[in-house]
Each structure stands twice: as structure tokens, then as C-alpha cells.
Scaffold this motif. Sequence first.
Motif, PDB file in Angstrom:
ATOM      1  N   VAL A 168       0.839  -1.197   0.000  1.00  0.00           N
ATOM      2  CA  VAL A 168       0.000   0.000   0.000  1.00  0.00           C
ATOM      3  C   VAL A 168       0.874   1.247   0.000  1.00  0.00           C
ATOM      4  O   VAL A 168       0.602   2.237  -0.685  1.00  0.00           O
ATOM      5  CB  VAL A 168      -0.946  -0.012   1.219  1.00  0.00           C
ATOM      6  CG1 VAL A 168      -1.628   1.324   1.371  1.00  0.00           C
ATOM      7  CG2 VAL A 168      -1.964  -1.100   1.072  1.00  0.00           C
ATOM      8  N   LEU A 169       1.954   1.177   0.758  1.00  0.00           N
ATOM      9  CA  LEU A 169       2.855   2.325   0.845  1.00  0.00           C
ATOM     10  C   LEU A 169       3.455   2.655  -0.516  1.00  0.00           C
ATOM     11  O   LEU A 169       3.543   3.816  -0.904  1.00  0.00           O
ATOM     12  CB  LEU A 169       3.974   1.980   1.824  1.00  0.00           C
ATOM     13  CG  LEU A 169       4.333   3.060   2.808  1.00  0.00           C
ATOM     14  CD1 LEU A 169       3.428   2.945   3.998  1.00  0.00           C
ATOM     15  CD2 LEU A 169       5.761   2.900   3.216  1.00  0.00           C
ATOM     16  N   LEU A 172       0.370   3.863  -2.897  1.00  0.00           N
ATOM     17  CA  LEU A 172      -0.355   5.092  -2.574  1.00  0.00           C
ATOM     18  C   LEU A 172       0.512   6.106  -1.849  1.00  0.00           C
ATOM     19  O   LEU A 172       0.301   7.298  -1.981  1.00  0.00           O
ATOM     20  CB  LEU A 172      -1.569   4.774  -1.687  1.00  0.00           C
ATOM     21  CG  LEU A 172      -2.625   3.872  -2.311  1.00  0.00           C
ATOM     22  CD1 LEU A 172      -3.743   3.631  -1.325  1.00  0.00           C
ATOM     23  CD2 LEU A 172      -3.179   4.510  -3.557  1.00  0.00           C
ATOM     24  N   GLY A 173       1.458   5.647  -1.057  1.00  0.00           N
ATOM     25  CA  GLY A 173       2.246   6.577  -0.249  1.00  0.00           C
ATOM     26  C   GLY A 173       1.498   6.941   1.006  1.00  0.00           C
ATOM     27  O   GLY A 173       0.275   6.973   1.039  1.00  0.00           O
ATOM     28  N   LEU A 174       2.237   7.215   2.057  1.00  0.00           N
ATOM     29  CA  LEU A 174       1.587   7.497   3.327  1.00  0.00           C
ATOM     30  C   LEU A 174       0.800   8.793   3.287  1.00  0.00           C
ATOM     31  O   LEU A 174      -0.149   8.987   4.023  1.00  0.00           O
ATOM     32  CB  LEU A 174       2.640   7.584   4.433  1.00  0.00           C
ATOM     33  CG  LEU A 174       2.991   6.259   5.083  1.00  0.00           C
ATOM     34  CD1 LEU A 174       4.071   6.457   6.094  1.00  0.00           C
ATOM     35  CD2 LEU A 174       1.761   5.674   5.738  1.00  0.00           C
ATOM     36  N   ASN A 175       1.216   9.711   2.452  1.00  0.00           N
ATOM     37  CA  ASN A 175       0.511  10.980   2.379  1.00  0.00           C
ATOM     38  C   ASN A 175      -0.319  11.083   1.112  1.00  0.00           C
ATOM     39  O   ASN A 175      -0.704  12.163   0.701  1.00  0.00           O
ATOM     40  CB  ASN A 175       1.507  12.133   2.433  1.00  0.00           C
ATOM     41  CG  ASN A 175       2.220  12.176   3.755  1.00  0.00           C
ATOM     42  OD1 ASN A 175       1.591  12.070   4.790  1.00  0.00           O
ATOM     43  ND2 ASN A 175       3.526  12.298   3.719  1.00  0.00           N
ATOM     44  N   GLY A 176      -0.566   9.953   0.501  1.00  0.00           N
ATOM     45  CA  GLY A 176      -1.315   9.964  -0.743  1.00  0.00           C
ATOM     46  C   GLY A 176      -0.530  10.585  -1.874  1.00  0.00           C
ATOM     47  O   GLY A 176      -1.109  11.054  -2.844  1.00  0.00           O
TER      48      GLY A 176
ATOM     49  N   LYS B  60      -1.835  12.924  12.034  1.00  0.00           N
ATOM     50  CA  LYS B  60      -0.482  12.829  11.478  1.00  0.00           C
ATOM     51  C   LYS B  60       0.507  13.625  12.301  1.00  0.00           C
ATOM     52  O   LYS B  60       1.704  13.358  12.273  1.00  0.00           O
ATOM     53  CB  LYS B  60      -0.476  13.317  10.033  1.00  0.00           C
ATOM     54  CG  LYS B  60      -0.919  12.250   9.077  1.00  0.00           C
ATOM     55  CD  LYS B  60      -0.795  12.713   7.655  1.00  0.00           C
ATOM     56  CE  LYS B  60      -1.218  11.617   6.718  1.00  0.00           C
ATOM     57  NZ  LYS B  60      -1.350  12.141   5.350  1.00  0.00           N
ATOM     58  N   TYR B 132      -3.662   5.815   6.683  1.00  0.00           N
ATOM     59  CA  TYR B 132      -3.090   7.070   6.201  1.00  0.00           C
ATOM     60  C   TYR B 132      -3.096   7.116   4.680  1.00  0.00           C
ATOM     61  O   TYR B 132      -3.436   8.128   4.064  1.00  0.00           O
ATOM     62  CB  TYR B 132      -1.655   7.223   6.700  1.00  0.00           C
ATOM     63  CG  TYR B 132      -1.522   7.732   8.111  1.00  0.00           C
ATOM     64  CD1 TYR B 132      -2.627   8.176   8.814  1.00  0.00           C
ATOM     65  CD2 TYR B 132      -0.284   7.774   8.733  1.00  0.00           C
ATOM     66  CE1 TYR B 132      -2.505   8.629  10.104  1.00  0.00           C
ATOM     67  CE2 TYR B 132      -0.145   8.247  10.028  1.00  0.00           C
ATOM     68  CZ  TYR B 132      -1.257   8.664  10.710  1.00  0.00           C
ATOM     69  OH  TYR B 132      -1.125   9.123  11.988  1.00  0.00           O
ATOM     70  N   ALA B 133      -2.704   5.984   4.074  1.00  0.00           N
ATOM     71  CA  ALA B 133      -2.585   5.957   2.616  1.00  0.00           C
ATOM     72  C   ALA B 133      -3.929   6.221   1.959  1.00  0.00           C
ATOM     73  O   ALA B 133      -4.035   7.028   1.038  1.00  0.00           O
ATOM     74  CB  ALA B 133      -2.018   4.613   2.170  1.00  0.00           C
ATOM     75  N   SER B 136      -5.490   9.838   2.974  1.00  0.00           N
ATOM     76  CA  SER B 136      -4.871  11.044   2.437  1.00  0.00           C
ATOM     77  C   SER B 136      -5.305  11.334   1.020  1.00  0.00           C
ATOM     78  O   SER B 136      -4.957  12.368   0.471  1.00  0.00           O
ATOM     79  CB  SER B 136      -3.348  10.896   2.463  1.00  0.00           C
ATOM     80  OG  SER B 136      -2.908  10.662   3.760  1.00  0.00           O
ATOM     81  N   ARG B 137      -6.025  10.411   0.420  1.00  0.00           N
ATOM     82  CA  ARG B 137      -6.297  10.592  -0.998  1.00  0.00           C
ATOM     83  C   ARG B 137      -7.564  11.363  -1.276  1.00  0.00           C
ATOM     84  O   ARG B 137      -7.895  11.631  -2.421  1.00  0.00           O
ATOM     85  CB  ARG B 137      -6.366   9.233  -1.680  1.00  0.00           C
ATOM     86  CG  ARG B 137      -5.057   8.526  -1.580  1.00  0.00           C
ATOM     87  CD  ARG B 137      -4.829   7.601  -2.689  1.00  0.00           C
ATOM     88  NE  ARG B 137      -5.107   8.189  -3.981  1.00  0.00           N
ATOM     89  CZ  ARG B 137      -4.911   7.545  -5.110  1.00  0.00           C
ATOM     90  NH1 ARG B 137      -4.452   6.348  -5.094  1.00  0.00           N
ATOM     91  NH2 ARG B 137      -5.190   8.109  -6.263  1.00  0.00           N
TER      92      ARG B 137
END
Lengths: 236, 146
Positions: A168-169, A172-176, B60, B132-133, B136-137
Motif C-alpha cells: 500500500v505504501l 499510494l504513499g503514506l501521504n497519498g 499525522k 493514512y494511505a 490522504s487521498r
Amino acid sequence: MASTILLDIGFMAMLVVVAFAIVRLRSLFAIVMLQGVYSLVSAAWFVSLDAVDVAFTEAAVGAGVSTVLMLAAMLLADRESRPVPLGRQIGPLLIVVFAGLAMFYAIGDMPAYGDAHSPANSYVGNDYLDRTAEEIHIPNVVTAVLASYRGYDTFGEAVVVFAAGLGVLLLLGLNGNAGRWRAKPNGVRISKQAAPAARKRPLPADAPQPAPAPAAASPTRRTKKPTAKTKKGGSS
Amino acid sequence: MTPHVILRIISKFLIPLIALFAFYVQFHGDFGPGGGFQAGVILAASVILYALIFGLDAAKKAIPPSWVRIGMSLGVLLYGGTGVVTWMLGGEFLNYSVLIDGYPAKGQHYGIIAVELGVLLAVASVMLAIFYAFGSRQPDLSDEDW
């Protein structure tokens, strides 16, 4: 004893009702909530079956976290599911009927409910029960089996969970902001808290301005040639 | 974001209790039902509840994403590292009995605690990472959007 059986049957009946409601509903929000209900009822049923550890996990994972995760995923998609035309329902129906019949056929081989001589209650299971007290000195045999006797399996599970998080990281990345969300439109590399799609359209005037970089937070680097190696996760 | 006063007050009161319960589940796992996996999920749930009520950015700030990233690797490392330590002490991989010389049962205790701690870290961090993933979207929703 009889009352417990009644309880079990009641829980199973509730599960069936909730399952049918999930199939019939079109609103995805309601479906996600009902999935949480389904997990909670299952957890209650596991308690009545004396599988407290499993019930615990089901309540925490199924009713708690996965409901929230499904909700978060649902918000990225539509709120309603479109009805499937009848012609395309026949194939799945046949598969489900076939699988269900196969399961009913297999019931004959299953040990009776509470059978003391079932495979789960003989062989190695008894061994664990006998030896935990003298080898590990802890009262909870489940923990002893999970963490010690079957430590390899649990290690594998931890790695699987880790791999899921890693996947997932990376996607998508932790901050999207993984992948293309870190692209550089207008020559400015975007590395912000949220994905561009999530924000109100970035101002074009925003691009050429010298970014007022607030120290360490959100380093909007404007170097001509960013290093090929992009750091994962971006802004800390 | 002034609405939801009741939710905010109640959850402010509940979140520490949920986190505390997670640690109870963790460290009481040897005696009652529970263990690293359940405790990790409950711990993550307390942070997720915080994020749902007070917003993702506040969460966060409380638990930065970098911690999450480190935590999930550290958890698996702790688990695997316990195995490596037992290896070095002459036992098999994850055979905790060798951890304390002469007291195999005690070694099992410590080994299980270390391993469960690893599971707690890994599971809690991964659950948070996934939240978080996905969280955040999308932008913050107003109440009418539901």
C-alpha cells in the motif's frame, strides 16, 4: 447446553439475514456498515463457541479497522453500486450453487459438533495442552501455540502484514503522494500532504514563485535536476 | 470545525482508555485472551478514531507517518531479530528456551514477550499506514457529502 445451541442458531440466522441485506443493498455506505455488523455478530457467535481469542480478533479487525478501511476505500469510489443485468447473474449463481452443494456433500466427513475425538481435539492439540504448563509456564495455551510452538507461522503472518503495508505504501504513499502525485507540473516538483486530485486545483501562479519553504516541513525542491532516486513518502 | 462537540468530548475521554486497553491486551496476553495482533489493531483503532474525529492532519501530527514507516519495519525486525538471537545462543531459530541459560521456561516467557511486541509494532503500524494511505487521498468531507 441447549440454550447455547439456541444462541448459536440465533447468531447464524442473524448472519444470514445480514448477508442477504448486504447482497440486496445498493448503497455502498450501508453495505460497509452492515459488514461491520456482520463481523460483530460473528464475534458474538465466536464468544458463544468459547473461541474468545478469535472473537477478539474478529471484533477488533473485522468490526473495527476493516470497516474504517472499507469506508476510506469506498469514498474514493462511487456511493452506489449499479444493478447487474440479469443475464450476467446466472454464471455466478451457478458457481455459488455448485460450491454450496459441494460443501453440503463434505459435511458428512466433518466431525460432530463438540466431538472429543475430532482431529482438532486429538494428536498434536492435546500435546500442546499437556506440555504448555511445564514447558512455558503460561496459562494461555493459545498464546503459547501462536508465539512459541508455531512461532514460524506467526513470523510468516507478521511478514505478510508487513508486505501488505509495504504494498500500500509503494502504491499510494503514506501521504497519498506516491507515484505520479509527486510529478512536477510546470517544472515544480509537487510533494505535499495530499494528492493533487484531493486539493482544490493548484494555482498556476503557484508554480513559478519561489516557494517560501518553511524550513524542514514540506521541502518543495525546485532544483533543475532532481536526483533519480526519489525518497519514499516525501515530506516528513 | 466546531460541530460534533459531544463526539469530540466523548472520544477525547475514550481514546486514552482504548490505547490503555490495547496495552492491557498486549501484556496480559500470556494470561487471558489477546496478544500482539489484537493489541496492535486496538492501538491503531484508537489513533484512527482520533483521526476520524479531529481530522487526519491532527492524527499525522500526533503519530507522524515516518514513525509508522519505521514502526512497521522495526516490528518485523524485532520478531526476526529474536530468532537470530536464539540462533546465536546456540538454539534453533525462534527457540526461546536458550534465551536464559538454565531456565528454559523463563526464556520462553521473554521470547514470547519480545515476539509479541514485534507483532504489536508491525500490526499497529501497518494498519495506520493503510489508513493514512487511503485517508490522504480524498479531501475532508462535509457532513452533507455522506
